[in-house]
Write an enzyme that holds these catalytic residues in place. Structure first.
Site, mmCIF file in Angstrom:
data_model
loop_
_atom_site.group_PDB
_atom_site.id
_atom_site.type_symbol
_atom_site.label_atom_id
_atom_site.label_comp_id
_atom_site.label_asym_id
_atom_site.label_seq_id
_atom_site.Cartn_x
_atom_site.Cartn_y
_atom_site.Cartn_z
ATOM 1 N N GLY A 165 89.247 2.069 -13.382
ATOM 2 C CA GLY A 165 88.882 1.234 -14.526
ATOM 3 C C GLY A 165 88.913 -0.265 -14.251
ATOM 4 C CD GLU A 200 78.921 5.981 -11.950
ATOM 5 O OE1 GLU A 200 79.321 6.502 -10.911
ATOM 6 O OE2 GLU A 200 79.598 5.949 -13.002
ATOM 7 C CG LEU A 203 78.113 9.786 -18.723
ATOM 8 C CD1 LEU A 203 78.772 11.026 -18.139
ATOM 9 C CD2 LEU A 203 76.650 10.082 -19.047
ATOM 10 C CG HIS A 235 90.598 1.797 -17.795
ATOM 11 N ND1 HIS A 235 89.682 2.784 -18.089
ATOM 12 C CD2 HIS A 235 89.991 0.616 -18.064
ATOM 13 C CE1 HIS A 235 88.558 2.199 -18.499
ATOM 14 N NE2 HIS A 235 88.730 0.899 -18.505
ATOM 15 C CD GLU A 288 87.727 6.076 -9.704
ATOM 16 O OE1 GLU A 288 88.862 5.699 -9.417
ATOM 17 O OE2 GLU A 288 86.871 5.338 -10.244
ATOM 18 C CG ASN A 290 92.277 8.787 -7.671
ATOM 19 O OD1 ASN A 290 91.607 7.769 -7.496
ATOM 20 N ND2 ASN A 290 92.384 9.363 -8.846
ATOM 21 N NE ARG A 292 97.172 7.487 -7.491
ATOM 22 C CZ ARG A 292 95.993 7.085 -7.927
ATOM 23 N NH1 ARG A 292 95.113 6.540 -7.095
ATOM 24 N NH2 ARG A 292 95.656 7.222 -9.189
ATOM 25 N NE ARG A 337 100.702 8.743 -16.952
ATOM 26 C CZ ARG A 337 99.975 8.156 -16.000
ATOM 27 N NH1 ARG A 337 100.071 6.844 -15.808
ATOM 28 N NH2 ARG A 337 99.155 8.859 -15.258
HETATM 29 C C1 MV4 Z 1 82.608 5.789 -16.665
HETATM 30 C C2 MV4 Z 1 82.597 6.115 -18.047
HETATM 31 C C3 MV4 Z 1 81.376 6.435 -18.615
HETATM 32 N N1 MV4 Z 1 80.261 6.423 -17.854
HETATM 33 N N2 MV4 Z 1 81.458 5.802 -15.976
HETATM 34 C C4 MV4 Z 1 87.244 4.690 -16.406
HETATM 35 C C5 MV4 Z 1 88.172 4.740 -15.279
HETATM 36 C C6 MV4 Z 1 87.356 4.865 -14.056
HETATM 37 N N3 MV4 Z 1 87.816 5.982 -13.293
HETATM 38 C C7 MV4 Z 1 85.950 5.066 -14.531
HETATM 39 N N4 MV4 Z 1 85.995 5.122 -15.966
HETATM 40 C C8 MV4 Z 1 84.907 5.455 -16.702
HETATM 41 N N5 MV4 Z 1 83.741 5.486 -16.041
HETATM 42 C C9 MV4 Z 1 80.319 6.128 -16.560
HETATM 43 N N6 MV4 Z 1 79.198 6.138 -15.841
HETATM 44 C C10 MV4 Z 1 83.791 6.107 -18.736
HETATM 45 C C11 MV4 Z 1 84.953 5.772 -18.068
HETATM 46 C C12 MV4 Z 1 86.151 5.806 -18.836
HETATM 47 C C13 MV4 Z 1 86.380 4.895 -19.873
HETATM 48 C C14 MV4 Z 1 85.502 3.849 -20.162
HETATM 49 C C15 MV4 Z 1 85.755 2.977 -21.192
HETATM 50 C C16 MV4 Z 1 86.896 3.118 -21.971
HETATM 51 C C17 MV4 Z 1 87.804 4.120 -21.698
HETATM 52 C C18 MV4 Z 1 87.560 5.020 -20.651
HETATM 53 C C19 MV4 Z 1 88.470 6.044 -20.384
HETATM 54 C C20 MV4 Z 1 88.241 6.921 -19.352
HETATM 55 C C21 MV4 Z 1 87.062 6.803 -18.593
#
Ligand code: MV4
Length: 449
Positions: A165, A200, A203, A235, A288, A290, A292, A337
């Protein structure tokens, strides 16, 4: 097996690693910063060594000092835990040249997956579904405009060196792309020293679901079931559970297979996690990976009756996967948590714990390094305990959690326990009817009521 390992971490995860090491008959070395002098990991390890002042860059992030501590104590391996150096490829590299085993993947795998754009391209090669987006780093505004037009708004710009994030920008219309691209590039440069961005489609409605894997680096991979991690704020995950209330057996098989194929394709070594976004129609997309052990690993341990840290140490020692590749789970596990922070403003609340009573009983696990009289230092993250419940059904695991939270007493500092109780009592949470927008909606609902 190793006779002695050094733990390059602190807090609950350092204790967690000490526990598994001891069960394997492995001695442990704790490293600690000056403010962590009275931290529990220094008392429970077989040996301890001070590695510098409280500032992370002067101690827990200081590779030369940690390597010196390993050499002085004759530790044969280093476990990095999570955070700090856990995903820094320099550590496995330097361990390699010092003849010390790094308990984790190779520098090569870390670089491959740590570069989020490269990981995305690699997973396309592994035939995983990724979110529609750019096929390379976007270097200028014209390219950003053209790519956004092709994939359609809303889009999200992500820092290739980011993850979790950090360094993300959502762009909802063509009129904003120029401004957002410049901001995102500057932010990426400032935060990571690299301006690289990829794009990207964003979503709007999705769940964050991740799959735990373990590999031996030779192409043998065990893939566990998923963890549901959609309850997060800024995040930061607040609650995780396994299995996901959203996933049925047929879908589970598909997402596990995808993670297993991906890990096999890159010959993944050690413990790792493949993160997916899952949309309303149960399409899942690789997001993605991770490299770890994750904070939320206990929920997988509970339902699979496995000790992931033990497996991680065994893989590092033997270069072999002792796990059966047909893993079976049962029951339901939830993790909350517990953070030392104001439950309304989220401002960290370090300080002395005057009185601490932790919950226990059947199906209740607490991973923590906190104790009555301990002073939480302000230098580090505010996670002070993880309460994990296990029961045959989700309803029972959630009820157990509610009681466990109510029976927890922490005096002297502020914690988010009251917030966790409210989330567990929420009707949508109870139904398992939530996605990544849950916490935003939750706060909106609270304002209204
Ligand atoms: C996104 C997404 C929607 N569409 N990518 C958040 C953490 C990182 N791992 C990637 N994240 C996201 N990527 C695309 N193409 C939504 C998230 C996302 C998120 C975004 C905005 C607010 C809260 C979120 C919580 C989890 C994931």
């Amino acid at each position: 097996m190793f006779s002695k390992i050094l733990i390059a971490n602190r807090g609950e995860i350092a204790l967690r690693i000490i526990r598994s090491a001891r069960e394997l008959g492995v001695k442990t070395v704790a490293v600690y910063s000056e403010p962590d002098k009275n931290s529990l990991h220094t008392l429970l390890a077989d040996e301890k060594i001070c590695i510098g002042p409280g500032r992370p860059s002067d101690s827990y992030l200081n590779i030369p000092v940690i390597m010196a501590a390993a050499e002085v104590t004759k530790a044969e391996a280093i476990h990095p835990g999570y955070g700090f150096l856990a995903e820094n490829p320099r550590l496995p590299e330097i361990c390699g040249s010092a003849g010390i085993t790094f308990i984790g993947p190779s520098a090569h795998i870390m670089r491959l997956l740590g570069d989020k754009n490269r990981a995305r391209q690699e997973m396309i090669k592994a035939k995983l579904q990724v979110i529609p987006g750019s096929d390379k780093i976007i270097t200028d505004i014209d390219e950003a405009k053209a790519t956004a037009k092709k994939i359609g708004f809303p889009v999200i710009l992500k820092a290739s060196a980011g993850g979790g994030g950090k360094g993300m920008r959502i762009v909802r219309a063509a009129s904003q792309i120029e401004e957002q691209f410049s901001i995102a590039q500057a932010e990426a440069q400032a935060a990571f020293g690299v301006p690289s961005l990829y794009m990207e489609r964003f979503l709007e409605v999705a769940r964050h679901i991740e799959v735990q894997v373990a590999g031996d680096g030779k192409g043998n991979v065990a893939a566990f079931g998923e963890r549901e991690c959609s309850v997060q704020r800024k995040h930061q995950k607040l609650i995780e559970e396994a299995p996901s209330p959203f996933i049925d057996e047929k879908f589970r098989k598909k997402i596990i297979k995808a993670a297993k194929d991906a890990a096999t394709f890159i010959k993944y070594q050690s413990l790792g996690t493949f993160e997916f976004l899952v949309d309303e129609n149960k399409n899942f997309y690789f997001m993605e990976a991770n490299t770890r052990v994750q904070v939320e690993h206990p929920v997988t341990e509970m339902i699979y009756n496995v000790d992931l840290i033990k497996e991680q140490i065994i893989i590092a020692a033997d270069n072999e996967l002792s796990l059966s590749q047909n893993l079976e789970s049962s029951g339901h596990s939830i993790e909350c948590r517990i953070n030392a922070e104001d439950p309304e403003t989220f401002i960290p609340s370090p300080g002395k714990i005057d009185f601490l009573v932790l919950p226990g009983g059947q199906g209740i696990r607490v991973d923590t390094a906190a104790y009555t009289g301990w002073r939480i230092p302000p230098e580090y993250d505010s996670l002070i305990a993880k309460i994990i419940t296990y029961a045959p059904t989700r309803e029972q695991a959630a009820q157990k959690m509610l009681v466990a939270l109510e029976m927890t007493t922490i005096v002297g500092i502020k914690t988010n326990i009251s917030l966790q109780i409210k989330i567990l009592s929420d009707s949508d949470f109870k139904k398992g009817d939530y996605d990544i927008r849950f916490m935003d909606k939750f706060f909106t609902k609270k304002q209204v009521s």
